[in-house]
Scaffold this motif. Sequence first.
Motif, PDB file in Angstrom:
ATOM      1  N   SER A  34      33.236  49.635  33.911  1.00  0.00           N
ATOM      2  CA  SER A  34      32.597  50.949  33.930  1.00  0.00           C
ATOM      3  C   SER A  34      33.271  51.965  34.848  1.00  0.00           C
ATOM      4  O   SER A  34      33.001  53.158  34.736  1.00  0.00           O
ATOM      5  CB  SER A  34      31.128  50.814  34.336  1.00  0.00           C
ATOM      6  OG  SER A  34      31.039  50.259  35.630  1.00  0.00           O
ATOM      7  N   GLU A  35      34.180  51.499  35.741  1.00  0.00           N
ATOM      8  CA  GLU A  35      34.736  52.429  36.723  1.00  0.00           C
ATOM      9  C   GLU A  35      36.046  51.910  37.311  1.00  0.00           C
ATOM     10  O   GLU A  35      36.207  50.719  37.529  1.00  0.00           O
ATOM     11  CB  GLU A  35      33.705  52.627  37.836  1.00  0.00           C
ATOM     12  CG  GLU A  35      34.065  53.632  38.876  1.00  0.00           C
ATOM     13  CD  GLU A  35      32.951  53.812  39.891  1.00  0.00           C
ATOM     14  OE1 GLU A  35      32.357  54.893  39.897  1.00  0.00           O
ATOM     15  OE2 GLU A  35      32.684  52.866  40.658  1.00  0.00           O
ATOM     16  N   ASP A  61      35.260  57.389  35.917  1.00  0.00           N
ATOM     17  CA  ASP A  61      34.027  56.857  35.347  1.00  0.00           C
ATOM     18  C   ASP A  61      34.266  56.610  33.864  1.00  0.00           C
ATOM     19  O   ASP A  61      34.295  57.546  33.063  1.00  0.00           O
ATOM     20  CB  ASP A  61      32.892  57.854  35.577  1.00  0.00           C
ATOM     21  CG  ASP A  61      31.549  57.354  35.083  1.00  0.00           C
ATOM     22  OD1 ASP A  61      31.493  56.313  34.413  1.00  0.00           O
ATOM     23  OD2 ASP A  61      30.542  58.030  35.378  1.00  0.00           O
ATOM     24  N   ASN A  69      31.046  57.498  31.391  1.00  0.00           N
ATOM     25  CA  ASN A  69      30.811  58.933  31.152  1.00  0.00           C
ATOM     26  C   ASN A  69      32.087  59.703  30.830  1.00  0.00           C
ATOM     27  O   ASN A  69      32.043  60.911  30.648  1.00  0.00           O
ATOM     28  CB  ASN A  69      30.123  59.556  32.359  1.00  0.00           C
ATOM     29  CG  ASN A  69      28.757  58.962  32.583  1.00  0.00           C
ATOM     30  OD1 ASN A  69      27.986  58.778  31.655  1.00  0.00           O
ATOM     31  ND2 ASN A  69      28.459  58.631  33.833  1.00  0.00           N
TER      32      ASN A  69
END
Length: 187
Positions: A125-126, A144, A147
């Motif tokens: 996720s990151e 990120d 997103n």
Amino acid sequence: MKNDFLRDRPALRRMVRYAEIVVVAILVAYAAFTWRELRNLRAAPVVLPAAWFIVTANVDQVSRVEAGGSWVANDGPAANLQTSNINCIKSKMQCMESSAQVTVKDGGLLETTQTLFDIESWTESEVVTKVNFQACGSRRLVLDIVNKQASSVAKGGGANDPSCKNPFSGERTFKLVAGQKVQVEAV
């Protein structure tokens, strides 16, 4: 010399004069529009690219993250017209940021830089880089993946150093956005 053009047809002569006035008015309006466009181009002589974010996965595992755009501070506009491309590769555990910046006030000076960031952590996720220390401060990148947003946390340290081009003190957070937004703020 006397003008005898359409002397015997005054109504047609008047229509020709009106047509000439309309043509001259259109040319004046076009010249004013062109002058305004040239003035805007001189204020911002480049067109900045759109923002993008690409995630490449091999067998359900993210192996590469790429992002591009222009940095904008959360607490105000960017200092100059600039754009950056970030390329993170998991196998190397490094991110390379390539940046280009145009300083309009200094006669249209173009500067390019490349900064190599080592990766501190890489999850699905990151991506978070280690802090990159430089003479005028330090930076860390955070990508990120969920997103599709890149951000940079910068800490100023060169507020008293005259060799620093954009000195600031404290901490600032930047987001990677479309270049059109930065260009509108700069103009």
